[in-house]
Design a protein around this motif. Structure first.
Motif, PDB file in Angstrom:
ATOM      1  N   GLU A   1       0.824  -1.201   0.000  1.00  0.00           N
ATOM      2  CA  GLU A   1       0.000   0.000   0.000  1.00  0.00           C
ATOM      3  C   GLU A   1       0.858   1.251   0.000  1.00  0.00           C
ATOM      4  O   GLU A   1       0.503   2.260  -0.617  1.00  0.00           O
ATOM      5  CB  GLU A   1      -0.946  -0.013   1.202  1.00  0.00           C
ATOM      6  CG  GLU A   1      -2.050  -1.031   1.018  1.00  0.00           C
ATOM      7  CD  GLU A   1      -3.067  -1.037   2.132  1.00  0.00           C
ATOM      8  OE1 GLU A   1      -2.854  -0.324   3.133  1.00  0.00           O
ATOM      9  OE2 GLU A   1      -4.055  -1.755   1.991  1.00  0.00           O
ATOM     10  N   ARG A   2       2.002   1.176   0.685  1.00  0.00           N
ATOM     11  CA  ARG A   2       2.910   2.328   0.634  1.00  0.00           C
ATOM     12  C   ARG A   2       3.396   2.565  -0.791  1.00  0.00           C
ATOM     13  O   ARG A   2       3.504   3.699  -1.249  1.00  0.00           O
ATOM     14  CB  ARG A   2       4.116   2.086   1.552  1.00  0.00           C
ATOM     15  CG  ARG A   2       3.846   2.419   2.987  1.00  0.00           C
ATOM     16  CD  ARG A   2       5.038   2.120   3.837  1.00  0.00           C
ATOM     17  NE  ARG A   2       6.161   3.027   3.578  1.00  0.00           N
ATOM     18  CZ  ARG A   2       7.357   2.885   4.135  1.00  0.00           C
ATOM     19  NH1 ARG A   2       7.585   1.893   4.950  1.00  0.00           N
ATOM     20  NH2 ARG A   2       8.311   3.740   3.870  1.00  0.00           N
ATOM     21  N   GLU A   3       3.675   1.475  -1.500  1.00  0.00           N
ATOM     22  CA  GLU A   3       4.116   1.605  -2.888  1.00  0.00           C
ATOM     23  C   GLU A   3       3.024   2.220  -3.754  1.00  0.00           C
ATOM     24  O   GLU A   3       3.276   3.102  -4.566  1.00  0.00           O
ATOM     25  CB  GLU A   3       4.509   0.224  -3.415  1.00  0.00           C
ATOM     26  CG  GLU A   3       5.177   0.281  -4.770  1.00  0.00           C
ATOM     27  CD  GLU A   3       5.238  -1.073  -5.444  1.00  0.00           C
ATOM     28  OE1 GLU A   3       4.687  -2.033  -4.887  1.00  0.00           O
ATOM     29  OE2 GLU A   3       5.820  -1.142  -6.524  1.00  0.00           O
ATOM     30  N   THR A   4       1.774   1.737  -3.559  1.00  0.00           N
ATOM     31  CA  THR A   4       0.664   2.271  -4.342  1.00  0.00           C
ATOM     32  C   THR A   4       0.464   3.754  -4.046  1.00  0.00           C
ATOM     33  O   THR A   4       0.203   4.546  -4.952  1.00  0.00           O
ATOM     34  CB  THR A   4      -0.615   1.474  -4.028  1.00  0.00           C
ATOM     35  OG1 THR A   4      -0.311   0.090  -4.133  1.00  0.00           O
ATOM     36  CG2 THR A   4      -1.722   1.824  -4.978  1.00  0.00           C
ATOM     37  N   TYR A   5       0.629   4.125  -2.783  1.00  0.00           N
ATOM     38  CA  TYR A   5       0.529   5.547  -2.441  1.00  0.00           C
ATOM     39  C   TYR A   5       1.656   6.326  -3.111  1.00  0.00           C
ATOM     40  O   TYR A   5       1.443   7.410  -3.661  1.00  0.00           O
ATOM     41  CB  TYR A   5       0.598   5.720  -0.921  1.00  0.00           C
ATOM     42  CG  TYR A   5       0.857   7.142  -0.506  1.00  0.00           C
ATOM     43  CD1 TYR A   5      -0.151   8.084  -0.590  1.00  0.00           C
ATOM     44  CD2 TYR A   5       2.109   7.538  -0.058  1.00  0.00           C
ATOM     45  CE1 TYR A   5       0.083   9.394  -0.238  1.00  0.00           C
ATOM     46  CE2 TYR A   5       2.355   8.843   0.290  1.00  0.00           C
ATOM     47  CZ  TYR A   5       1.342   9.771   0.207  1.00  0.00           C
ATOM     48  OH  TYR A   5       1.580  11.063   0.537  1.00  0.00           O
ATOM     49  N   ASP A   6       2.858   5.744  -3.089  1.00  0.00           N
ATOM     50  CA  ASP A   6       4.025   6.415  -3.644  1.00  0.00           C
ATOM     51  C   ASP A   6       3.840   6.707  -5.126  1.00  0.00           C
ATOM     52  O   ASP A   6       4.146   7.797  -5.603  1.00  0.00           O
ATOM     53  CB  ASP A   6       5.239   5.503  -3.414  1.00  0.00           C
ATOM     54  CG  ASP A   6       6.550   6.184  -3.712  1.00  0.00           C
ATOM     55  OD1 ASP A   6       6.524   7.301  -4.233  1.00  0.00           O
ATOM     56  OD2 ASP A   6       7.595   5.589  -3.429  1.00  0.00           O
ATOM     57  N   PHE A   7       3.325   5.741  -5.874  1.00  0.00           N
ATOM     58  CA  PHE A   7       3.287   5.889  -7.319  1.00  0.00           C
ATOM     59  C   PHE A   7       1.978   6.447  -7.848  1.00  0.00           C
ATOM     60  O   PHE A   7       1.953   7.045  -8.909  1.00  0.00           O
ATOM     61  CB  PHE A   7       3.571   4.548  -7.988  1.00  0.00           C
ATOM     62  CG  PHE A   7       5.006   4.159  -7.895  1.00  0.00           C
ATOM     63  CD1 PHE A   7       5.955   4.919  -8.537  1.00  0.00           C
ATOM     64  CD2 PHE A   7       5.405   3.073  -7.157  1.00  0.00           C
ATOM     65  CE1 PHE A   7       7.281   4.592  -8.453  1.00  0.00           C
ATOM     66  CE2 PHE A   7       6.734   2.740  -7.077  1.00  0.00           C
ATOM     67  CZ  PHE A   7       7.672   3.502  -7.717  1.00  0.00           C
ATOM     68  N   TYR A   8       0.856   6.226  -7.135  1.00  0.00           N
ATOM     69  CA  TYR A   8      -0.434   6.676  -7.666  1.00  0.00           C
ATOM     70  C   TYR A   8      -1.142   7.675  -6.766  1.00  0.00           C
ATOM     71  O   TYR A   8      -2.146   8.241  -7.157  1.00  0.00           O
ATOM     72  CB  TYR A   8      -1.353   5.471  -7.897  1.00  0.00           C
ATOM     73  CG  TYR A   8      -0.846   4.540  -8.956  1.00  0.00           C
ATOM     74  CD1 TYR A   8      -1.155   4.755 -10.282  1.00  0.00           C
ATOM     75  CD2 TYR A   8      -0.037   3.468  -8.624  1.00  0.00           C
ATOM     76  CE1 TYR A   8      -0.672   3.912 -11.259  1.00  0.00           C
ATOM     77  CE2 TYR A   8       0.445   2.628  -9.596  1.00  0.00           C
ATOM     78  CZ  TYR A   8       0.130   2.854 -10.914  1.00  0.00           C
ATOM     79  OH  TYR A   8       0.606   2.033 -11.866  1.00  0.00           O
ATOM     80  N   GLY A   9      -0.650   7.864  -5.567  1.00  0.00           N
ATOM     81  CA  GLY A   9      -1.282   8.820  -4.673  1.00  0.00           C
ATOM     82  C   GLY A   9      -2.574   8.338  -4.062  1.00  0.00           C
ATOM     83  O   GLY A   9      -3.416   9.153  -3.692  1.00  0.00           O
TER      84      GLY A   9
END
Lengths: 83, 178, 175
Positions: free
Chosen positions: C114-122
């Motif tokens: 989820e951190r990655e998804t936040y990082d790349f897609y906000g």
């Protein structure tokens, strides 16, 4: 840190983040192969095979038996060299 | 027949040989470089092959790899340097004691290589000064050895006063290294 | 166990959870649900004694800029190790209001994904314990995997591709 003792540690990643996904979005599929080569430089053929199988699945390409045998041989050789 | 290293310019006589201190120190430094490998990806694997028995970097006086920046002379940057890694690299460089040299091994370290993206530093010369660039993706061990020999040439011919010169200070200021 | 059985089980036990479903090109069942129902659906898939999708294989974001109000998508892939069957769950939501309940309460593995998804897609995951950037530098102010952001480094000055049909780099003055 407490003196020489480590009290707590927090893992951080992303120090060789090379924006591979974004590159793959922008390049034609045959130009991705050199990039998957450099993902894991100890067993690059295996990464290539993953990418090639993805493309084949998307384009519904049937791979000849001979090519499949060659792939297995190449991947086994890569497995030997990988630590 | 044993091969002996070439003598530098100087005066030879009965039982003595006189040359400039700079040359003597240069030869001593060039043949005892302690490298600090900063290997982040594929070029690091090639460097391991270079250190191995086949290519044997030890014969250049690099027997000991130093993993502490304080005890090394040559920073070997091998592989992609992401923007997140750039401050780390700069810190390692500033922690090294003078005199120090930098070699950028591979296309990624030299120019960003095939990774022309937002997250990759487009060449380490954006953050630290570089002495020798080695091309290749990844370079063959012979190429790395060639780069090392170029570094040795630089070290051998460097005047003792270079590190105190205003040009060198200016170079460091350009990279915001005090 | 087949895709039809899985779909029938979800519809029978929890009617109204699914918005749509299809069998994807690779033969995997792909179901779509809404933002309000995603937590309940994932929990049901994990805890149902017949389905037992107890393993979260992956979780990632997708960006479809053309689709109005369905621009962003988060895709979950679940795996049942005992029966060896997989399922894909998709949620669509508008890019102006990207938030989603977290899955870290169900799988601890979802934390970094989820951190990655936040990082790349906000995508903001409500209830996530530490929602910070994971791969990119912390002071980056864009979400780089959204389609409107360019691949190349904007600060690069040594590349002039005008003669190759490009327009050079933004913000750079050519003399």
């Amino acid at each position: 840190m407490n003196g020489e003792k480590i009290v707590s540690a927090e893992p951080t990643i992303g120090y060789i983040h090379r924006a591979f996904e974004k590159l793959a979005e922008h390049r034609p599929y045959n130009q991705i192969t050199p990039i998957t080569d450099r993902l894991n430089y100890c067993s690059s053929p295996i990464n290539n095979m993953g990418w090639h199988m993805t493309v084949e699945k998307l384009a519904k390409i049937e791979v000849p038996k001979r090519a499949q045998y060659m792939r297995v041989i190449i991947m086994e050789l890569a497995l030997w060299t990988a630590p | 027949m044993t091969k002996i290293a070439e003598m530098p310019e100087g005066f030879a006589g009965e039982g003595f040989f006189a040359t400039s201190l700079s040359k003597a120190v240069g030869i001593a430094r060039a043949n005892s470089i302690w490298p600090l490998p900063f290997a982040t990806s594929c070029c690091g694997i090639e460097f391991m092959a270079t250190m191995g028995t086949d290519y044997d970097l030890s014969r250049f006086g690099m027997e000991r790899l130093s993993f502490s920046p304080r005890q090394s002379d040559l920073l070997m940057v091998m592989g992609t340097i992401a923007k997140k890694m750039a401050p780390v690299l700069k810190q390692v460089y500033t922690q090294m004691a003078e005199p120090k040299w930098v070699i950028a091994v591979g296309a990624c370290a030299s120019s960003g290589g095939i990774f022309d993206t937002y997250s990759v530093l487009q060449g380490i010369d954006k953050v630290i000064p570089v002495d020798v660039y080695v091309p290749g993706c990844p370079p063959r061990p012979e190429q790395i050895i060639d780069g090392i020999m170029k570094i040795q040439e630089l070290v051998k011919n460097e005047p003792l006063r270079r590190r105190f010169s205003p040009e060198y200070q200016h170079l460091l200021e350009k990279y915001q290294i005090a | 166990m087949t895709n039809e059985l899985v779909h029938a089980r979800i519809e029978q036990q929890r009617p109204g959870l699914l918005v749509g479903y299809e069998t994807a090109y690779d033969g995997m069942l792909s179901v779509e649900t809404s933002r309000e129902q995603i937590g309940a659906l994932l929990e049901f898939l994990r805890d149902d004694e017949l389905l037992q999708f107890h393993f979260l294989t992956t979780l990632c974001g997708i960006h479809f800029p053309e689709e109005k109000d369905r621009e962003l998508c988060v895709m979950y892939q679940l795996h049942n190790w005992r029966k060896n069957i997989r399922i894909r769950v998709k949620v669509f939501f508008p890019v102006e209001d990207p938030h989603l309940p977290t899955a870290t309460t169900l799988w601890a593995a979802a934390n970094w994904m989820e951190r990655e998804t936040y990082d790349f897609y906000g995508v903001r995951f409500v209830g996530h314990p530490n929602l910070t950037r994971i791969l990119n530098v912390e002071d980056l102010d864009v979400f780089p995997m959204r389609k409107e952001y360019r691949l190349e480094d904007g600060t690069r000055t040594d590349k002039d591709d005008r003669f190759l049909g490009g327009e050079g780099h933004e913000g750079r003055q050519f003399d």
